[in-house]
Motif scaffolding. Structure first.
Motif, PDB file in Angstrom:
ATOM      1  N   LEU A 277      -8.261   4.381 -30.647  1.00  0.00           N
ATOM      2  CA  LEU A 277      -7.342   3.989 -29.580  1.00  0.00           C
ATOM      3  C   LEU A 277      -7.551   4.834 -28.327  1.00  0.00           C
ATOM      4  N   LEU A 278      -7.691   6.137 -28.507  1.00  0.00           N
ATOM      5  CA  LEU A 278      -7.846   7.035 -27.362  1.00  0.00           C
ATOM      6  C   LEU A 278      -9.176   6.827 -26.664  1.00  0.00           C
ATOM      7  N   PHE A 306      -0.789  17.772 -28.090  1.00  0.00           N
ATOM      8  CA  PHE A 306       0.350  16.917 -27.764  1.00  0.00           C
ATOM      9  C   PHE A 306       0.019  15.440 -27.996  1.00  0.00           C
ATOM     10  N   VAL A 307      -1.100  15.006 -27.458  1.00  0.00           N
ATOM     11  CA  VAL A 307      -1.445  13.587 -27.514  1.00  0.00           C
ATOM     12  C   VAL A 307      -1.768  13.141 -28.940  1.00  0.00           C
ATOM     13  N   THR A 308      -2.606  13.899 -29.641  1.00  0.00           N
ATOM     14  CA  THR A 308      -2.974  13.470 -30.999  1.00  0.00           C
ATOM     15  C   THR A 308      -1.779  13.521 -31.943  1.00  0.00           C
ATOM     16  N   SER A 309      -0.884  14.510 -31.759  1.00  0.00           N
ATOM     17  CA  SER A 309       0.313  14.570 -32.604  1.00  0.00           C
ATOM     18  C   SER A 309       1.181  13.340 -32.379  1.00  0.00           C
ATOM     19  N   GLY A 310       1.361  12.959 -31.100  1.00  0.00           N
ATOM     20  CA  GLY A 310       2.212  11.817 -30.786  1.00  0.00           C
ATOM     21  C   GLY A 310       1.627  10.486 -31.196  1.00  0.00           C
ATOM     22  N   VAL A 311       0.341  10.290 -30.925  1.00  0.00           N
ATOM     23  CA  VAL A 311      -0.303   9.016 -31.248  1.00  0.00           C
ATOM     24  C   VAL A 311      -0.389   8.831 -32.765  1.00  0.00           C
ATOM     25  N   ALA A 312      -0.799   9.866 -33.481  1.00  0.00           N
ATOM     26  CA  ALA A 312      -0.947   9.752 -34.938  1.00  0.00           C
ATOM     27  C   ALA A 312       0.391   9.455 -35.615  1.00  0.00           C
ATOM     28  N   ALA A 313       1.451  10.072 -35.107  1.00  0.00           N
ATOM     29  CA  ALA A 313       2.775   9.868 -35.709  1.00  0.00           C
ATOM     30  C   ALA A 313       3.325   8.469 -35.442  1.00  0.00           C
ATOM     31  N   ASN A 314       2.799   7.810 -34.424  1.00  0.00           N
ATOM     32  CA  ASN A 314       3.279   6.469 -34.046  1.00  0.00           C
ATOM     33  C   ASN A 314       2.131   5.461 -33.983  1.00  0.00           C
ATOM     34  N   ILE A 315       1.184   5.614 -34.891  1.00  0.00           N
ATOM     35  CA  ILE A 315      -0.065   4.855 -34.819  1.00  0.00           C
ATOM     36  C   ILE A 315       0.177   3.349 -34.924  1.00  0.00           C
ATOM     37  N   ASP A 316       1.086   2.935 -35.759  1.00  0.00           N
ATOM     38  CA  ASP A 316       1.320   1.491 -35.919  1.00  0.00           C
ATOM     39  C   ASP A 316       1.798   0.857 -34.609  1.00  0.00           C
ATOM     40  N   TYR A 317       2.669   1.562 -33.899  1.00  0.00           N
ATOM     41  CA  TYR A 317       3.168   1.032 -32.623  1.00  0.00           C
ATOM     42  C   TYR A 317       2.041   0.917 -31.594  1.00  0.00           C
ATOM     43  N   TRP A 318       1.241   1.974 -31.452  1.00  0.00           N
ATOM     44  CA  TRP A 318       0.230   1.972 -30.387  1.00  0.00           C
ATOM     45  C   TRP A 318      -0.893   0.979 -30.642  1.00  0.00           C
ATOM     46  N   GLU A 319      -1.088   0.605 -31.879  1.00  0.00           N
ATOM     47  CA  GLU A 319      -2.100  -0.416 -32.159  1.00  0.00           C
ATOM     48  C   GLU A 319      -1.640  -1.803 -31.719  1.00  0.00           C
ATOM     49  N   ALA A 324      -4.272   0.080 -21.722  1.00  0.00           N
ATOM     50  CA  ALA A 324      -3.767   0.617 -20.454  1.00  0.00           C
ATOM     51  C   ALA A 324      -2.378   1.220 -20.617  1.00  0.00           C
ATOM     52  N   THR A 325      -1.575   0.678 -21.538  1.00  0.00           N
ATOM     53  CA  THR A 325      -0.238   1.208 -21.781  1.00  0.00           C
ATOM     54  C   THR A 325      -0.319   2.606 -22.380  1.00  0.00           C
ATOM     55  N   LEU A 326      -1.243   2.794 -23.310  1.00  0.00           N
ATOM     56  CA  LEU A 326      -1.443   4.122 -23.892  1.00  0.00           C
ATOM     57  C   LEU A 326      -1.970   5.092 -22.844  1.00  0.00           C
ATOM     58  N   ASP A 328      -1.386   5.059 -19.684  1.00  0.00           N
ATOM     59  CA  ASP A 328      -0.260   5.422 -18.817  1.00  0.00           C
ATOM     60  C   ASP A 328       0.640   6.454 -19.488  1.00  0.00           C
ATOM     61  N   ARG A 329       0.882   6.276 -20.788  1.00  0.00           N
ATOM     62  CA  ARG A 329       1.761   7.211 -21.494  1.00  0.00           C
ATOM     63  C   ARG A 329       1.111   8.607 -21.555  1.00  0.00           C
ATOM     64  N   VAL A 330      -0.186   8.666 -21.832  1.00  0.00           N
ATOM     65  CA  VAL A 330      -0.888   9.957 -21.885  1.00  0.00           C
ATOM     66  C   VAL A 330      -0.828  10.643 -20.522  1.00  0.00           C
ATOM     67  N   ARG A 331      -1.083   9.895 -19.471  1.00  0.00           N
ATOM     68  CA  ARG A 331      -1.063  10.476 -18.120  1.00  0.00           C
ATOM     69  C   ARG A 331       0.323  10.963 -17.731  1.00  0.00           C
ATOM     70  N   SER A 332       1.340  10.230 -18.154  1.00  0.00           N
ATOM     71  CA  SER A 332       2.704  10.634 -17.799  1.00  0.00           C
ATOM     72  C   SER A 332       3.109  11.933 -18.485  1.00  0.00           C
ATOM     73  N   ALA A 333       2.411  12.275 -19.574  1.00  0.00           N
ATOM     74  CA  ALA A 333       2.742  13.514 -20.281  1.00  0.00           C
ATOM     75  C   ALA A 333       2.573  14.735 -19.383  1.00  0.00           C
ATOM     76  N   TRP A 334       1.602  14.676 -18.481  1.00  0.00           N
ATOM     77  CA  TRP A 334       1.297  15.842 -17.652  1.00  0.00           C
ATOM     78  C   TRP A 334       2.447  16.222 -16.725  1.00  0.00           C
ATOM     79  N   SER A 335       3.345  15.310 -16.423  1.00  0.00           N
ATOM     80  CA  SER A 335       4.498  15.622 -15.569  1.00  0.00           C
ATOM     81  C   SER A 335       5.807  15.662 -16.351  1.00  0.00           C
ATOM     82  N   SER A 336       5.736  15.489 -17.653  1.00  0.00           N
ATOM     83  CA  SER A 336       6.944  15.452 -18.478  1.00  0.00           C
ATOM     84  C   SER A 336       7.380  16.867 -18.879  1.00  0.00           C
ATOM     85  N   PRO A 337       8.687  17.119 -18.967  1.00  0.00           N
ATOM     86  CA  PRO A 337       9.163  18.441 -19.420  1.00  0.00           C
ATOM     87  C   PRO A 337       8.780  18.729 -20.869  1.00  0.00           C
TER      88      PRO A 337
END
Length: 366
Positions: A277-278, A306-319, A324-326, A328-337
């Motif tokens: 996916l990545l 951060f990214v591999t922990s999040g994607v692996a834990a929610n793998i069914d959803y991201w598939e 492009a949605t994934l 966007d989510r990865v890029r948004s992490a850089w500005s997230s608290p």
């Protein structure tokens, strides 16, 4: 329990012997498969022919060689925990060394050394015409030379040899992961083979762009190990009780005890699905900084965690989502608290990693 009692208690757990053996006796042990030198270590311990020649020089001149440490297994076989390269050099020189595929390797041809420049071109015995070969007298001298052995007997605590390996290799030229790889070969060869195989997968390599120096230090295999550690993590987001490098090693040791390939296939499948996916979403930019307009800079280990922990834990959803949605989510992490507050340069790995793992699972939730 005071110090004296502690010493008395622990010394009961480790039983050792020490004695010398001739090179000829050790050769016989190897031929009879009574000593295990872990040929997989050759990927890690990379002696040059010059270094190997210096060892043979030392044997010929009677220069002391450091003791070889072995652990006696329950079946009586000696498991080498320090001295693999010394023994494999001797076995290669006499033409009996077998690699990890059980194939006999090419015999060693010696190079000139400081004290014996005329060693150049010599071999143990004749292989082809025009070769310089050791005489019968020289071969006898080598076979009669003594090697010192330190043996951890089989009655010892089962962890003794692994603890000994870690202590003997602390502060050596090995990277932490190279030392872990050696340890893992002794603990569970099947798990070592799986980690190595996954570290060479195309999707994984396509998104993890590391330096050649880190690659040579087995960093790809460390990243695979850390992926599964993150997937397995069930603790709080509080600081770890030990340094992160020790935490990885201790987690690996426990994982190796229960590793079974059939049961582990599900986790390996998550690994392949995650990096597929990545790779599709971001390619080589997956773990590089996003400044709001473009990706820049080198591989970021914090982003990887951060990214591999999040994607692996929610793998069914991201598939089920578009690539492009994934992205966007990865890029948004850089500005997230969730990411920024835990990934700063002043945050130690023992604090950073638990925070990133636990917070990423929620951040990447569908």
């Amino acid at each position: 329990m005071d110090l004296i009692d502690q010493i008395a208690e622990k010394s009961k757990e480790i039983h050792t012997d020490g004695y010398s053996m001739s090179v000829g006796e050790v050769i016989s042990l190897y031929k009879d498969k009574d000593i295990e030198i872990h040929p997989e270590f050759q990927r890690i311990f990379r002696w040059s022919d010059e270094q190997k020649s210096r060892l043979i020089e030392s044997i010929l001149l009677g220069i002391p060689i450091p003791p070889i440490f072995v652990s006696q297994r329950s079946d009586g076989v000696w498991d080498v925990i320090d001295g693999v390269q010394r023994l494999s050099t001797i076995f290669q020189f006499v033409g009996i060394y077998r690699d990890e595929n059980d194939l006999v390797t090419d015999p060693l041809t010696l190079q000139a050394t400081e004290y014996l420049p005329d060693l150049q071109g010599y071999r143990w015995e004749i292989v082809g015409e025009g070769r310089k070969v050791f005489s019968d007298a020289l071969r006898r001298d080598v076979k009669r030379a003594k090697l010192e052995f330190r043996i951890i007997r089989k009655e010892s605590d089962e962890n003794a040899k692994y603890d000994m390996f870690q202590r003997l290799n602390a502060g050596t030229h090995l990277s932490q992961q190279e030392a872990r790889n050696c340890l893992l070969v002794m603990l569970n060869r099947e798990m070592f083979a799986e980690i190595t195989n996954l570290s060479e997968s195309d999707d994984f390599r396509g998104v993890c762009l590391i330096t050649e120096a880190k690659e040579n230090a087995a960093y790809y295999q460390e990243l695979v190990l850390r992926f599964f550690l993150q997937l397995d993590y069930s603790g709080p987001d509080a600081e770890l009780r030990e340094e992160f490098g020790d935490y990885v090693t201790n987690w690996m040791r426990e994982a190796a005890k229960v590793y079974k390939s059939d049961e582990n296939k599900i986790k390996a499948e998550v690994f392949h699905r995650s990096f597929s996916l990545l790779k599709e979403a971001l390619g080589e930019d997956a773990f590089r900084k996003w400044d709001g307009a473009r990706h820049l800079g080198p591989f970021s280990i914090s982003c990887f965690e951060f990214v591999t922990s999040g994607v692996a834990a929610n793998i069914d959803y991201w598939e089920t989502q578009h690539a492009a949605t994934l992205a966007d989510r990865v890029r948004s992490a850089w500005s997230s608290p969730e990411f920024r507050n835990s990934a700063g340069t002043g945050v130690s790995p023992r604090r950073r990693v638990p925070r990133l793992i636990t917070r990423a699972r929620n951040f990447f939730m569908g």
